[in-house]
Design a protein around this motif. Structure first.
Motif, mmCIF file in Angstrom:
data_model
loop_
_atom_site.group_PDB
_atom_site.id
_atom_site.type_symbol
_atom_site.label_atom_id
_atom_site.label_comp_id
_atom_site.label_asym_id
_atom_site.label_seq_id
_atom_site.Cartn_x
_atom_site.Cartn_y
_atom_site.Cartn_z
ATOM 1 N N TYR A 1 42.464 62.001 27.163
ATOM 2 C CA TYR A 1 41.480 62.305 28.042
ATOM 3 C C TYR A 1 39.876 62.430 27.981
ATOM 4 N N LEU A 2 40.009 62.785 27.014
ATOM 5 C CA LEU A 2 38.524 61.911 26.445
ATOM 6 C C LEU A 2 37.697 61.102 27.687
ATOM 7 N N GLY A 3 38.076 59.785 27.357
ATOM 8 C CA GLY A 3 37.832 58.362 27.623
ATOM 9 C C GLY A 3 37.665 58.695 28.636
ATOM 10 N N TYR A 4 38.563 59.567 29.675
ATOM 11 C CA TYR A 4 38.460 59.206 31.599
ATOM 12 C C TYR A 4 37.518 60.619 32.089
ATOM 13 N N VAL A 5 37.573 61.941 30.943
ATOM 14 C CA VAL A 5 36.064 62.309 31.093
ATOM 15 C C VAL A 5 34.518 61.488 30.995
ATOM 16 N N ILE A 6 34.316 60.145 30.068
ATOM 17 C CA ILE A 6 33.400 59.652 30.273
ATOM 18 C C ILE A 6 33.563 58.786 31.200
ATOM 19 N N TYR A 7 34.356 58.492 31.383
ATOM 20 C CA TYR A 7 34.553 56.830 32.573
ATOM 21 C C TYR A 7 33.922 57.885 33.549
ATOM 22 N N GLY A 8 34.526 59.287 33.851
ATOM 23 C CA GLY A 8 34.164 59.813 35.281
ATOM 24 C C GLY A 8 32.420 60.382 35.343
ATOM 25 N N LEU A 9 32.147 60.736 34.343
ATOM 26 C CA LEU A 9 30.772 61.146 33.850
ATOM 27 C C LEU A 9 29.977 59.998 33.890
ATOM 28 N N GLY A 10 29.891 58.834 33.597
ATOM 29 C CA GLY A 10 29.427 57.912 33.763
ATOM 30 C C GLY A 10 29.413 57.392 35.524
ATOM 31 N N ILE A 11 30.477 57.672 35.389
ATOM 32 C CA ILE A 11 30.678 56.198 36.971
ATOM 33 C C ILE A 11 29.692 57.745 38.218
ATOM 34 N N VAL A 12 29.470 58.770 37.742
ATOM 35 C CA VAL A 12 28.915 60.266 38.557
ATOM 36 C C VAL A 12 27.144 59.726 37.900
ATOM 37 N N TRP A 13 27.119 59.700 37.066
ATOM 38 C CA TRP A 13 25.750 59.564 36.392
ATOM 39 C C TRP A 13 25.100 58.128 36.906
ATOM 40 N N SER A 14 25.998 57.099 36.997
ATOM 41 C CA SER A 14 25.507 55.499 38.031
ATOM 42 C C SER A 14 25.359 56.087 39.721
ATOM 43 N N ILE B 1 24.325 47.979 33.803
ATOM 44 C CA ILE B 1 23.935 48.698 31.933
ATOM 45 C C ILE B 1 24.602 50.095 32.281
ATOM 46 N N LYS B 2 24.821 50.790 32.940
ATOM 47 C CA LYS B 2 25.474 52.344 33.190
ATOM 48 C C LYS B 2 27.274 52.006 32.637
ATOM 49 N N GLY B 3 27.497 51.376 33.327
ATOM 50 C CA GLY B 3 29.126 50.855 33.578
ATOM 51 C C GLY B 3 29.064 50.128 31.851
ATOM 52 N N LEU B 4 28.755 49.072 31.417
ATOM 53 C CA LEU B 4 28.791 49.170 29.918
ATOM 54 C C LEU B 4 28.659 50.024 29.248
ATOM 55 N N ILE B 5 27.472 51.293 29.266
ATOM 56 C CA ILE B 5 27.268 51.843 28.464
ATOM 57 C C ILE B 5 28.789 52.733 28.258
ATOM 58 N N ALA C 1 32.637 49.103 33.301
ATOM 59 C CA ALA C 1 33.453 49.446 32.447
ATOM 60 C C ALA C 1 34.689 49.400 31.655
ATOM 61 N N THR C 2 35.455 48.987 33.237
ATOM 62 C CA THR C 2 36.807 48.631 33.318
ATOM 63 C C THR C 2 37.057 46.818 32.165
ATOM 64 N N LEU C 3 36.090 46.197 32.358
ATOM 65 C CA LEU C 3 35.749 44.613 31.860
ATOM 66 C C LEU C 3 35.457 44.688 30.187
ATOM 67 N N ILE C 4 34.960 46.021 29.958
ATOM 68 C CA ILE C 4 34.811 46.112 28.360
ATOM 69 C C ILE C 4 36.088 47.165 27.814
ATOM 70 N N LEU C 5 36.582 48.179 28.276
ATOM 71 C CA LEU C 5 37.831 48.446 27.816
ATOM 72 C C LEU C 5 39.016 46.929 28.067
ATOM 73 N N ALA C 6 38.745 46.091 29.059
ATOM 74 C CA ALA C 6 39.942 45.463 28.786
ATOM 75 C C ALA C 6 39.845 44.303 27.397
ATOM 76 N N LEU C 7 38.291 44.190 27.585
ATOM 77 C CA LEU C 7 37.896 43.028 26.509
ATOM 78 C C LEU C 7 38.754 43.538 25.085
ATOM 79 N N TYR C 8 38.166 45.551 24.869
ATOM 80 C CA TYR C 8 39.040 45.642 23.745
ATOM 81 C C TYR C 8 40.325 45.676 23.948
ATOM 82 N N THR C 9 41.375 46.011 25.222
ATOM 83 C CA THR C 9 42.672 45.745 24.647
ATOM 84 C C THR C 9 43.133 45.349 24.355
#
Length: 163
Positions: free
Chosen positions: A36-49, A7-11, A76-84
């Motif tokens: 790079y804000l996207g990568y910061v969010i990505y990293g923070l989401g992983i650390v949060w999990s 769920i945190k990955g989806l968020i 998170a990667t699944l969501i990004l792939a679908l968006y792309t």
């Protein structure tokens, strides 16, 4: 509802998509450091999990910590792939413009190819552009996510081992 790593990955993925959409509509250049804000969010989401799992379960095993981070990475990667994929399907005119520009450049500079061969190359580019871009996105995000997951899991494991 309990927030697990998936769920945190989806968020995390949805937040990254939201940032990308805001940047797209505000016409932020692709080379802008803001991207790079996207990568910061990505990293923070992983650390949060990983850190929330470690706090909840008191687990100090590297494999358990890594597993939680990797679940976040996959979601998170699944969501990004679908968006792309949706983005490229909705913006096929941009892809066509890129192909035409490359084709015109190739017609001017290629001395070893005939115009028919260059047109065949352009058709192949059109056919494989989206799968190629998606594979680059998935691989780069998985690679980045695994690096962040390993670093975070390793740091927590070593901190708890030495404590």
């Amino acid at each position: 509802m309990k927030l697990n790593a998936t769920i945190k990955g989806l968020i995390t993925g949805l937040l990254m998509v939201a940032v990308a959409v805001v940047f797209y509509f505000n016409k932020i250049d692709e080379t802008s450091p803001l991207n790079y804000l996207g990568y910061v969010i990505y990293g923070l989401g992983i650390v949060w999990s990983i850190t929330s799992f470690a706090r909840q379960t008191q687990s100090t095993q590297f494999k358990d910590l890594f597993q939680q981070g990797f679940r976040c990475v996959l979601a998170a990667t699944l969501i990004l792939a679908l968006y792309t994929f949706v983005y490229f399907k909705l913006n096929e005119k941009e892809i066509e413009a890129v192909v035409q520009q490359a084709k015109q450049e190739r017609l001017r500079t290629a001395k070893d190819r005939t115009p028919a061969e260059i047109e065949t190359e352009a058709q192949q580019t059109r056919k494989y552009y989206i799968p190629f871009q998606l594979s680059i996105l998935v691989f780069s995000n998985l690679f980045t996510g695994v690096i962040v997951t390993m670093a975070t899991s390793g740091a927590l494991y070593l901190r708890n081992k030495n404590a």
